[in-house]
Design a protein around this motif. Sequence first.
Motif, PDB file in Angstrom:
ATOM      1  N   LEU A 119       3.907 -15.848  -6.882  1.00 54.11           N
ATOM      2  CA  LEU A 119       2.796 -15.237  -5.868  1.00 54.11           C
ATOM      3  C   LEU A 119       2.158 -13.788  -6.622  1.00 54.11           C
ATOM      4  CD1 LEU A 119       3.877 -16.193  -2.337  1.00 54.11           C
ATOM      5  CD2 LEU A 119       1.926 -17.166  -3.780  1.00 54.11           C
ATOM      6  N   PRO A 120       1.091 -13.648  -6.585  1.00 55.26           N
ATOM      7  CA  PRO A 120       0.593 -12.116  -7.258  1.00 55.26           C
ATOM      8  C   PRO A 120       1.182 -11.030  -6.508  1.00 55.26           C
ATOM      9  CG  PRO A 120      -1.180 -13.575  -6.264  1.00 55.26           C
ATOM     10  CD  PRO A 120      -0.062 -14.486  -6.304  1.00 55.26           C
ATOM     11  N   ASP A 121       1.078  -9.824  -7.087  1.00 59.45           N
ATOM     12  CA  ASP A 121       1.789  -8.796  -6.329  1.00 59.45           C
ATOM     13  C   ASP A 121       1.044  -8.428  -5.047  1.00 59.45           C
ATOM     14  OD1 ASP A 121       3.943  -8.659  -8.193  1.00 59.45           O
ATOM     15  OD2 ASP A 121       3.091  -6.956  -9.165  1.00 59.45           O
ATOM     16  N   ASN A 122      -0.437  -8.387  -4.968  1.00 55.63           N
ATOM     17  CA  ASN A 122      -0.829  -8.176  -3.929  1.00 55.63           C
ATOM     18  C   ASN A 122      -0.727  -8.862  -2.613  1.00 55.63           C
ATOM     19  OD1 ASN A 122      -2.379 -10.499  -4.862  1.00 55.63           O
ATOM     20  ND2 ASN A 122      -4.338  -9.790  -3.794  1.00 55.63           N
ATOM     21  N   VAL A 123      -0.222 -10.329  -2.974  1.00 54.97           N
ATOM     22  CA  VAL A 123       0.180 -11.261  -1.674  1.00 54.97           C
ATOM     23  C   VAL A 123       1.528 -10.478  -1.137  1.00 54.97           C
ATOM     24  CG1 VAL A 123       0.973 -13.402  -1.075  1.00 54.97           C
ATOM     25  CG2 VAL A 123      -0.990 -13.166  -2.727  1.00 54.97           C
ATOM     26  N   LYS A 124       2.258 -10.032  -2.179  1.00 54.15           N
ATOM     27  CA  LYS A 124       3.684  -9.640  -1.729  1.00 54.15           C
ATOM     28  C   LYS A 124       3.611  -8.407  -0.889  1.00 54.15           C
ATOM     29  CE  LYS A 124       5.970 -12.176  -5.507  1.00 54.15           C
ATOM     30  NZ  LYS A 124       6.605 -12.389  -6.657  1.00 54.15           N
ATOM     31  N   GLU A 125       2.714  -7.320  -1.525  1.00 53.53           N
ATOM     32  CA  GLU A 125       2.610  -6.151  -0.776  1.00 53.53           C
ATOM     33  C   GLU A 125       1.825  -6.203   0.536  1.00 53.53           C
ATOM     34  OE1 GLU A 125       0.048  -4.454  -4.056  1.00 53.53           O
ATOM     35  OE2 GLU A 125       2.003  -4.057  -5.297  1.00 53.53           O
ATOM     36  N   CYS A 126       1.155  -7.249   0.578  1.00 52.22           N
ATOM     37  CA  CYS A 126       0.272  -7.571   1.894  1.00 52.22           C
ATOM     38  C   CYS A 126       1.469  -8.110   2.891  1.00 52.22           C
ATOM     39  CB  CYS A 126      -0.898  -8.555   1.691  1.00 52.22           C
ATOM     40  SG  CYS A 126      -1.690  -8.851   3.360  1.00 52.22           S
ATOM     41  N   ALA A 127       2.249  -8.879   2.439  1.00 51.53           N
ATOM     42  CA  ALA A 127       3.085  -9.486   3.288  1.00 51.53           C
ATOM     43  C   ALA A 127       4.212  -8.342   3.690  1.00 51.53           C
ATOM     44  CB  ALA A 127       4.122 -10.482   2.772  1.00 51.53           C
ATOM     45  N   LEU A 128       4.438  -7.109   3.049  1.00 49.82           N
ATOM     46  CA  LEU A 128       5.290  -5.917   3.237  1.00 49.82           C
ATOM     47  C   LEU A 128       4.446  -5.296   4.523  1.00 49.82           C
ATOM     48  CD1 LEU A 128       7.553  -3.937   3.294  1.00 49.82           C
ATOM     49  CD2 LEU A 128       6.132  -3.042   1.240  1.00 49.82           C
ATOM     50  N   GLU A 129       3.274  -4.988   4.435  1.00 54.38           N
ATOM     51  CA  GLU A 129       2.316  -4.237   5.334  1.00 54.38           C
ATOM     52  C   GLU A 129       2.281  -4.896   6.579  1.00 54.38           C
ATOM     53  OE1 GLU A 129      -1.443  -3.412   3.433  1.00 54.38           O
ATOM     54  OE2 GLU A 129      -0.610  -2.714   1.688  1.00 54.38           O
ATOM     55  N   LEU A 130       2.047  -6.340   6.461  1.00 57.43           N
ATOM     56  CA  LEU A 130       2.011  -7.040   7.864  1.00 57.43           C
ATOM     57  C   LEU A 130       3.268  -6.926   8.599  1.00 57.43           C
ATOM     58  CD1 LEU A 130       0.074 -10.231   6.838  1.00 57.43           C
ATOM     59  CD2 LEU A 130      -0.872  -7.955   7.980  1.00 57.43           C
ATOM     60  N   THR A 131       4.684  -7.187   7.748  1.00 57.83           N
ATOM     61  CA  THR A 131       5.606  -6.865   8.438  1.00 57.83           C
ATOM     62  C   THR A 131       5.917  -5.639   9.083  1.00 57.83           C
ATOM     63  OG1 THR A 131       6.658  -8.572   6.835  1.00 57.83           O
ATOM     64  CG2 THR A 131       8.193  -7.335   8.082  1.00 57.83           C
ATOM     65  N   GLN A 132       5.702  -4.484   8.211  1.00 57.58           N
ATOM     66  CA  GLN A 132       5.681  -3.259   8.811  1.00 57.58           C
ATOM     67  C   GLN A 132       5.078  -3.048  10.044  1.00 57.58           C
ATOM     68  OE1 GLN A 132       5.333  -1.219   5.221  1.00 57.58           O
ATOM     69  NE2 GLN A 132       7.335  -0.787   4.774  1.00 57.58           N
ATOM     70  N   GLN A 133       3.715  -3.646   9.994  1.00 58.49           N
ATOM     71  CA  GLN A 133       2.778  -3.589  11.275  1.00 58.49           C
ATOM     72  C   GLN A 133       3.455  -3.972  12.401  1.00 58.49           C
ATOM     73  OE1 GLN A 133      -0.990  -5.051  10.335  1.00 58.49           O
ATOM     74  NE2 GLN A 133      -1.367  -3.576   8.536  1.00 58.49           N
TER      75      GLN A 133
END
Length: 403
Positions: A203-217
């Motif tokens: 998966l592209p990096d922006n998907v992985k970064e978004c997953a991190l942000e949503l998890t932290q939220q």
Amino acid sequence: MNGSGRSAANPYRVLIAGGCYSGLAVAVNLLEKCDTIESPIPVEITIVDERDGFYHVIGSPLALASKTYAEKAWVNFKNIPVLQRPDVRFVHGTVSKIDPESKTAVILEQPDKAERSEAYDFFVAASGLRRVWPVVPQSATREDYLEEAGRHINAVVNSTAPVLVVGGGAVGIEMAAELKEVQPHVNVTLAHSRDKLLSAEPLPDNVKECALELTQQTGVEVLLNHRLKSSTPIVKDDGTEVHEVEFENGHKMIASSVVMAISRSIPSTDYLPAESLAEDGRVNVRPTLQLSSDKVPNADTHFAVGDLINWSGIKRCGGAMHQGHYAGLNIHQIILQEMQGKEPVFSTISPVPPMIGLAVGKNALSYGGEGMKHGKEVMRVFFEEDLGFRIVWDHLRLGGKKA
């Protein structure tokens, strides 16, 4: 009696190994085709599964956080309305071996593993991947599963130190997020060995970064570049057990529970001929979902669907149901060829590009042909309020009218 010599006393026998998304899709779609009023086709479907019911695997992260949801996520096969009919049988057991030449299977029945032989005209391998606890419950009965899930939920609910979830793939992310969502008082930490979540997925990096942000939220603490080195249980002065955790980077922490969300999935294909398998144990199939090996006798009447096939794409419930649908249609086409001499028109699956739907607390993330989307609306469309249970139940028409 029809042209093929088939009748209610001599039906087409279809044996399906596995009663989850793809296996049930085969059964439901094949029956729908064979039930046509003008020329009903006599079939007898036998579904063999190690569990005594349909378990909504996608719902595991929530089933292991909420006792109420755990009750819903496992439905005994006898309580699935659309399949309560005389021409469908459920066997609680395991297919241990098939002989494609004689078209017979050896089944080990629960609870005593009594061995018996089962003849068939069509065989479908839909037994999926063998996943470890707590990625999925290991129980074979609904009763044992509720006890297993209950013990796990009690352990995390009563935690005094953080609950540590190890593994930042889809399972770990969803497990950590659901636990925090359902039990907001519990401190949840997600540890992942790499520098990005979903690191094993194409998966592209922006998907992985978004997953991190949503998890932290959601309130989950995320530790990247933290590979677990050791977890040692210790008993405190008050008698409670906690875990002394150390990571390879030297970081240490105390955790009340350590949840290993690293799936280590192994294809459940031991019963199939070695000639039909890829090196990793997955099944080689044609786009029609028939076995592709010319070394397997009667390969045309042997199908494989779902997570155990050697095919492109990230393993998804939607793909499994789609493949089951097509296998059901293709079996029907072969039956019509035998009965009416019609040349079969097969449905074929295409290569699957990387795509994912990820539930993270109240939000979800999706990635596919239209790029990435995330938010509450994505959660509603992909998962609704129950991690997709109703969507799957209705898509497979499991609550349909009894015959």
